[in-house]
Design an enzyme around this catalytic site. Structure first.
Site, mmCIF file in Angstrom:
data_model
loop_
_atom_site.group_PDB
_atom_site.id
_atom_site.type_symbol
_atom_site.label_atom_id
_atom_site.label_comp_id
_atom_site.label_asym_id
_atom_site.label_seq_id
_atom_site.Cartn_x
_atom_site.Cartn_y
_atom_site.Cartn_z
ATOM 1 N N THR A 192 0.801 -1.148 -0.074
ATOM 2 C CA THR A 192 0.169 -0.068 -0.040
ATOM 3 C C THR A 192 0.786 1.330 -0.070
ATOM 4 O O THR A 192 0.679 2.191 -0.691
ATOM 5 C CB THR A 192 -1.074 -0.040 1.166
ATOM 6 O OG1 THR A 192 -1.771 -1.153 0.951
ATOM 7 C CG2 THR A 192 -1.567 1.396 1.150
ATOM 8 N N SER A 208 1.341 -7.417 -1.015
ATOM 9 C CA SER A 208 1.859 -8.339 -0.353
ATOM 10 C C SER A 208 1.164 -9.662 -0.174
ATOM 11 O O SER A 208 1.628 -10.677 0.307
ATOM 12 C CB SER A 208 2.557 -7.951 1.135
ATOM 13 O OG SER A 208 1.543 -7.710 2.152
ATOM 14 N N THR A 228 1.692 -4.291 4.187
ATOM 15 C CA THR A 228 1.419 -4.879 5.631
ATOM 16 C C THR A 228 0.762 -6.217 5.797
ATOM 17 O O THR A 228 0.853 -6.852 6.855
ATOM 18 C CB THR A 228 0.550 -3.764 6.376
ATOM 19 O OG1 THR A 228 -0.561 -3.886 5.892
ATOM 20 C CG2 THR A 228 1.176 -2.517 6.278
ATOM 21 N N ASP A 229 -0.002 -6.788 4.818
ATOM 22 C CA ASP A 229 -0.627 -7.812 4.820
ATOM 23 C C ASP A 229 0.252 -9.160 5.519
ATOM 24 O O ASP A 229 -0.272 -9.901 6.237
ATOM 25 C CB ASP A 229 -1.368 -8.517 3.365
ATOM 26 C CG ASP A 229 -2.755 -7.401 3.278
ATOM 27 O OD1 ASP A 229 -2.897 -6.645 4.161
ATOM 28 O OD2 ASP A 229 -3.109 -7.404 2.277
HETATM 29 N N1 ASP Z 1 -2.920 -5.118 0.331
HETATM 30 C C1 ASP Z 1 -1.688 -4.319 1.098
HETATM 31 C C2 ASP Z 1 -0.484 -5.278 1.034
HETATM 32 O O1 ASP Z 1 -0.373 -5.869 1.876
HETATM 33 C C3 ASP Z 1 -1.885 -3.701 2.500
HETATM 34 C C4 ASP Z 1 -1.081 -2.946 2.911
HETATM 35 O O2 ASP Z 1 0.077 -2.892 2.202
HETATM 36 O O3 ASP Z 1 -1.298 -2.116 3.823
HETATM 37 O O4 ASP Z 1 0.421 -5.090 -0.189
#
Ligand code: ASP
Length: 316
Positions: free
Chosen positions: A12, A54, A85-86
């Protein structure tokens, strides 16, 4: 001035809007340009090694990250890895097991909002990640919100809150207050051993099975039939498996007899497993099931993958 390498993997933090929602598009250089406070802190080089949401990260990508780190380990004083973050807690844990003797900061960071979004947490996280990467930190850590977390103890706890990651079963390496990192410990993950080395071989046939009330144990035949080498049973409380009417013990015994390593983990976030308290634990242990102890699921899964990969780390 310290030299820091930024490895971009997507997430993200680097996203822009598209027809189907946010997609990672911005490179490291663009991210850093948006954080003017980094001017003069250190010399920064960039490598875009992946560009993924991710949730699409696999063990193959962990190897790419580990190899990129190994390739430039001697050329830089520290590393910042931007990541979605995932699955960032999984990647940080995987890297933590894959490296040994890491004497330099290796800092994962990401954000809940894209760096170009209003009110984003990305700029603060990037700045704090670079503060950590230019500090005395050694080994793998994760910087997010107000916390610097050991690479084996991070867990994504919130899907929106800016303090999205908690440190599980270990004190924060540092807390962040008004852009100051207050350190409790500079010892991140993967610091043991003499010389820096990496081992990228991972056994991918390792599954986490969530035990729920009444779930029949024959689900484990699925993994046995497909040649899985490790199964982590994420069950309840202090750990162990159902042993009464819905008896999991014969299936646990069958897996172990077939050479599958069985680890008992818990759905509880804090504290961990103690297989010596109840028959659900003691009987599983007698059959050869192992305890995941205080490890998070992320750390237990990647540890078993690394151990079953059966490869010695090699020096550069
Ligand atoms: N869907 C995103 C990822 O993990 C979420 C994030 O980065 O906060 O790439």
């Amino acid at each position: 001035m310290k030299k820091i390498l930024m490895l971009g993997t997507g997430g993200t933090i680097a996203c822009v809007p598209s027809e189907n929602g946010l997609i990672p598009a911005l490179d490291g250089k663009t991210l850093v340009k948006m954080v003017p406070a980094l001017d003069g802190l250190c010399q920064i080089d960039y490598k875009q090694i992946l560009n993924l949401d991710s949730s699409n990260i696999t063990p193959t990508h962990w190897k790419i990250i580990a190899k990129a780190l190994a390739l430039d380990y001697n050329n830089y004083d520290g590393f910042v890895i931007t990541h979605g973050t995932d699955t960032m807690a999984y990647s940080a844990a995987a890297l933590s097991w894959m490296v040994k003797g890491c004497k330099k900061p290796v800092v994962f960071t990401g954000a809940q909002l894209p760096i170009e979004a209003e009110g984003t947490d990305a700029k603060g996280n990037v700045y704090h990640a670079f503060l950590a990467a230019t500090s005395n930190l050694q080994g793998v850590a994760l910087v997010f919100g107000r916390f610097v977390i050991h690479g084996l103890h991070a867990k994504k706890m919130c899907s929106e809150n800016f303090d999205g990651f908690y440190s599980i079963n270990r004190e924060h390496l540092a807390t962040i207050d008004k852009h100051t990192l207050n350190w409790n410990s500079y010892e991140g993950a993967g610091t043991s051993g003499e010389t820096f080395s990496v081992g990228t071989k991972l056994e991918e046939k390792v599954a986490v099975v969530k035990v729920t009330p009444g779930l029949p144990p024959d689900i484990l035949n699925y993994y046995l039939d497909r040649g899985y080498k490790g199964v982590i049973l994420e069950s309840f409380g202090a750990g162990g498996v159902p042993n009464d009417e819905n008896n999991w013990l014969p299936m646990v015994a069958k897996l172990i007899a077939n050479g599958v390593r069985v680890l008992c983990a818990t759905q509880c976030i804090y504290d961990g497993v103690n297989l010596s308290v109840y028959p659900i634990g003691t009987l599983a242990k007698k059959l050869g099931a192992e305890s995941a102890g205080t490890l998070t699921i992320e750390a237990a899964l990647t540890k078993l993958m690394k151990e079953l990969g059966k490869q010695r780390n090699t020096c550069l």
